[in-house]
Write a protein that holds these residues in place. Structure first.
Motif, short mmCIF file in Angstrom:
data_model
loop_
_atom_site.label_atom_id
_atom_site.label_comp_id
_atom_site.label_asym_id
_atom_site.label_seq_id
_atom_site.Cartn_x
_atom_site.Cartn_y
_atom_site.Cartn_z
N ASP A 55 4.61 -16.54 -13.60
CA ASP A 55 4.05 -17.27 -12.45
C ASP A 55 5.10 -17.53 -11.37
O ASP A 55 4.79 -17.49 -10.19
N LYS A 105 5.34 -14.30 -9.56
CA LYS A 105 4.13 -14.06 -8.77
C LYS A 105 4.14 -14.91 -7.51
O LYS A 105 3.85 -14.43 -6.42
N ASN A 106 4.47 -16.19 -7.65
CA ASN A 106 4.46 -17.10 -6.51
C ASN A 106 5.50 -16.72 -5.46
O ASN A 106 5.32 -16.98 -4.28
N GLU A 147 6.34 -13.75 -4.68
CA GLU A 147 5.86 -12.54 -3.99
C GLU A 147 7.01 -11.65 -3.54
O GLU A 147 6.99 -11.10 -2.44
N TYR A 205 1.18 -8.26 -12.35
CA TYR A 205 1.95 -8.20 -11.10
C TYR A 205 2.29 -6.75 -10.79
O TYR A 205 2.45 -5.94 -11.70
#
Ligand SMILES: Nc1nc2c(ncn2[C@@H]2O[C@H](COP(=O)(O)OP(=O)(O)OP(=O)(O)O)[C@@H](O)[C@H]2O)c(=O)[nH]1
Ligand SMILES: [Mg+2]
Length: 299
Positions: free
Chosen positions: A110, A113-114, A116, A146
Motif C-alpha cells: 500500500d 501504491k500510494n 505512485e 501494482y
C-alpha cells in the motif's frame, strides 16, 4: 536517444524487516556498509550505497524494515522510509519470497501504491526455494496489485541475478550525469560505518533479548604517533541487566564482539585499528530526542 547515454538516479530499497535489503546493498557495493542480522529492525536509518556502471550510476537508499512504530526511535525509522519513498526516482519493493504473504506485506504494498512511483519488485531468497514454480503465485499476486516495471527473483546472499537486477533498474532511471564520484561507495561517515559494524556483531552474537535496546555511537578516533588508530565506541542499553548480558562472564562476550567488529573495521579501513568498547546504561534512550540525534537517527 543514443545507446551510449548515461543514466543515474536514486533507488529506494523498501520492504519488511529481514527481507534482505541490507544484504543486497552490501553485495552491490562490495563492502559491509549496512549491518545485517536475522533480527528484525536491524537497519535504523537511511544508508546510501553507490554503484557505478559503464552507462549509469545507481544510488541505492537502504531503509529500515517497515513495522508498527512504538517508540520515538521507531517513528523516526518509519519517517526515514516515507522520506526515502518520496525522494527517490524508483522504488525497489524487496520481498522475502520464501515466506507467505501477511498483513505486513500488504501494508508495504500500500505504501508503494500510494506513492505512485515507478517500482521494481525484487523477490529475494530464491536460494531457499527448490521448486521455482512456487514463485508464480507470488508474481501473479503482485502484478495484479501494482504495475511493477520489472519483477526480478534474486538471491542477495548468493549474488544470483544481481547483474540482471542492476541492468533492469538502470533502464528505468532518467538520463543524467553521475551524481557521485565513481570511486565513492557510500555517503556514510566512517564513524557511522564503524558503529554499524559493532551493532551488527552485537545483534549476531546475542539472543532475542537485546536487539531493540542496543545502539552504538563512535565517540572518538585517536591517531597515535606510531600510526595506529584507536577507536572508542559506546554501546547503549537501557538497563543494568542488559549491560551484564553484553559484557558477559568475565567480559567474554564484549571481547568477542570487539574482536569480530575489529576484523571488519580493519577490512573497511584497510589498516590495523585498536577498538575500545564500553557499555552505557541510558534509561529509555529510544524515546530521547537527544540520544537519537546523537545516534544519527534523524527526524
Ligand atoms: N537464504 C538467504 N538469506 C538471506 C538472503 N538475503 C538476506 N538473507 C538473510 O536474511 C536476514 C536478514 O537480512 P538483512 O539484510 O539484515 O535484512 P533487512 O531487510 O535489511 O532487514 P531490516 O534492516 O531489519 O529491515 C539475514 O540473516 C540475511 O543473511 C538470501 O538471498 N538468501
Ligand atoms: Mg537492513
Amino acid at each position: 536517444m543514443s545507446s551510449k547515454s548515461f543514466r543515474s538516479g536514486f533507488v529506494g530499497l523498501i520492504g519488511r524487516p529481514n527481507a534482505g535489503k541490507s544484504t543486497l546493498l552490501n553485495h552491490l557495493v562490495g563492502e559491509k556498509i549496512a549491518a545485517v542480522s536475522n533480527k528484525p529492525q536491524t537497519t535504523r536509518h537511511k544508508i546510501r550505497g553507490i554503484v557505478t556502471l559503464e552507462n549509469g550510476q545507481i544510488v541505492f537508499v537502504d531503509t529500515p524494515g517497515v513495522h508498527k512504530p512504538g517508540y520515538l526511535l521507531n517513528r523516526r525509522m518509519m519517517a526515514a522510509v516515507h522520506d526515502a519513498i518520496l525522494s527517490v526516482d524508483l522504488v525497489v519493493l524487496m520481498r522475502d519470497a520464501s515466506v507467505s504473504t501477511g498483513n505486513g506485506d500488504r501494508f508495504v504494498l500500500d505504501l508503494i501504491k500510494n506513492a505512485e512511483k515507478p517500482a521494481v519488485l525484487v523477490l529475494n531468497k530464491i536460494d531457499k526455494i527448490n521448486d521455482k514454480k512456487q514463485l508464480l503465485p507470488l508474481i501473479d499476486f503482485y502484478s495484479k496489485e501494482y504495475d511493477f516495471a520489472e519483477i526480478i527473483p534474486v538471491s542477495a546472499l548468493k549474488g544470483d541475478a544481481i547483474d540482471i537486477l542492476l541492468k533492469q533498474i538502470a533502464k528505468h532511471l532518467p538520463e543524467n550525469e553521475p551524481l557521485f564520484d565513481e570511486d565513492e561507495m557510500t555517503d556514510q561517515p566512517l564513524r557511522v560505518l564503524v558503529a554499524e559494524v559493532v551493532r551488527e556483531k552485537i545483534l549476531q552474537t546475542t539472543g532475542d533479548e537485546l536487539p531493540y535496546v542496543t545502539a552504538v555511537v563512535t565517540e572518538k578516533f585517536d591517531e597515535s604517533e606510531t600510526g595506529g588508530t584507536k577507536i572508542y565506541c559506546a554501546i547503549y542499553v537501557e538497563r543494568p541487566s542488559q549491560k551484564g548480558i553484553i559484557i558477559g562472564k568475565g567480559g567474554a562476550k564484549l571481547k568477542s564482539i570487539g574482536e569480530a567488529a575489529r576484523r571488519d573495521i580493519e577490512k573497511l579501513m584497510g589498516k590495523k585499528v585498536h577498538l575500545q568498547l564500553f557499555v552505557k546504561v541510558v534509561k529509555d534512550w529510544r524515546n530521547q530526542e537527544r540520544d537519537l540525534d546523537e545516534m544519527g537517527i534523524e527526524e
